[in-house]
Design an enzyme around this catalytic site. Structure first.
Site, PDB file in Angstrom:
ATOM      1  CG  ASN A 158      -1.738   1.194   1.411  1.00  0.00           C
ATOM      2  OD1 ASN A 158      -1.772   2.056   0.542  1.00  0.00           O
ATOM      3  ND2 ASN A 158      -2.436   1.296   2.542  1.00  0.00           N
ATOM      4  CE  LYS A 201      -0.209   3.039   4.807  1.00  0.00           C
ATOM      5  NZ  LYS A 201      -0.168   3.085   6.251  1.00  0.00           N
ATOM      6  CG  HIS A 215      -5.886   1.677   5.289  1.00  0.00           C
ATOM      7  ND1 HIS A 215      -5.463   2.560   6.260  1.00  0.00           N
ATOM      8  CD2 HIS A 215      -4.856   0.807   5.096  1.00  0.00           C
ATOM      9  CE1 HIS A 215      -4.221   2.238   6.622  1.00  0.00           C
ATOM     10  NE2 HIS A 215      -3.833   1.180   5.927  1.00  0.00           N
ATOM     11  CD  GLU A 223      -2.977   5.149   6.966  1.00  0.00           C
ATOM     12  OE1 GLU A 223      -2.996   5.170   5.728  1.00  0.00           O
ATOM     13  OE2 GLU A 223      -2.020   4.673   7.624  1.00  0.00           O
ATOM     14  CD  GLU A 264      -3.257  -2.624   7.366  1.00  0.00           C
ATOM     15  OE1 GLU A 264      -2.196  -2.838   6.792  1.00  0.00           O
ATOM     16  OE2 GLU A 264      -3.888  -1.548   7.240  1.00  0.00           O
ATOM     17  N   GLY A 298       2.715   1.890  11.046  1.00  0.00           N
ATOM     18  CA  GLY A 298       3.730   2.940  10.946  1.00  0.00           C
ATOM     19  C   GLY A 298       4.436   3.272  12.246  1.00  0.00           C
ATOM     20  CB  SER A 315       5.266  -2.184  12.342  1.00  0.00           C
ATOM     21  OG  SER A 315       4.885  -0.854  12.636  1.00  0.00           O
TER      22      SER A 315
END
Ligand code: 13P
Length: 257
Positions: A8, A10, A95, A97, A168, A174, A215
């Site tokens: 991904n 992003k 996702h 985010e 996730e 991250g 991660s």
């Protein structure tokens, strides 16, 4: 089932950078065989050039989101047919985010998953708890609810169709602090059970795959993606550079050969 690695990208790369990295990746996977499904999800703005760059390559193209309707007055949105036109085969949906920064709801995710399947796109449905929810020991109920809601409109995958669920945990994205292998494995089992209840054991085993994300790097991927655990990984940071992407692939191949 063949393992899968999904990168991904992003909102990290320009169109030119995306093409440059895909060109390197394409060369890098040339002698890799077809042991692992490889999917790269660049920004929408890079998809057209990505398609050209990946022609006859083993790498498949994914999108990072999609709208559910095929066409209409939906300013700023991108439809499943528009994605198909650009050679996209996979699409990341829900996702965290997008849920966090754009207010994407379970209902919206459900409509997107249903539409992706109906249009022959392979959905990668993301679920994951927050740090707060994990501290309250709610991770299992959160994931079951998120997944049941995301799949509420989705009919069972048909022959030749796959549906991926990516676990996730938001606190692992991250941060350099992935879920422990034991935590991740427990959540995989929760997801598999939920899929079995929804689609039956046979379809859950053969038409659904579970990915881990958060991660992941070349050192730790073998803790998650292995024949007795996750079928694949959804990676952010480690998927951005051709050399780390190839290191991830090599690890998966070793685990599954
Ligand atoms: P990182 O691999 O950078 O933690 O990102 C994970 C992710 O959000 C992939 O969708």
């Amino acid at each position: 089932m063949k393992p899968i690695l999904v990168a991904n990208w992003k909102m990290q790369l320009s169109q030119a950078e995306s093409v440059e990295r895909l060109t390197a990746l394409r060369l890098g996977v040339k002698d890799f065989g077809y042991a692992v499904h490889m999917v790269v999800c660049p920004s929408f703005t890079a998809l057209e050039r990505a398609k050209e760059t990946l022609i006859t390559s083993k790498i498949q193209l994914g999108a990072q989101d999609m709208f559910w309707a095929e066409q209409g007055a939906f300013t700023g949105e991108v439809s499943p047919t528009q994605l198909r036109e650009l050679g996209v085969t996979h699409v990341i949906l829900g996702h965290s985010e997008r849920r966090e920064f754009l207010g994407e709801t379970d209902k919206m995710v459900a409509q997107k998953v249903e539409s992706a399947m109906a249009h022959g796109l392979t959905p990668i449905v993301c679920v994951g708890e927050t740090a707060h929810q994990r501290n309250d020991n709610q991770q299992e109920s959160v994931i079951v609810q998120e997944l049941e809601r995301a799949l509420q409109c989705t009919p069972p995958p048909s022959e030749n169709q796959m549906l991926y669920v990516a676990y996730e945990p938001m606190w692992a994205i991250g941060t350099g602090e992935p879920a422990s292998p034991a935590q991740a494995e427990l959540m995989r089992q929760v997801i598999v059970r939920t899929l079995q209840e929804k689609f039956g054991a046979e379809l859950a085993a053969h038409r659904c795959g579970v990915l881990y994300g958060g991660s992941v790097d070349a050192e730790n991927i073998s803790h998650y993606v292995r024949p007795d655990s996750y079928q694949g990984a959804l990676v952010g940071g480690a998927g951005l550079k051709p050399e780390t992407f190839l290191a991830l692939l090599t690890s998966i191949k070793q685990q599954f050969s």
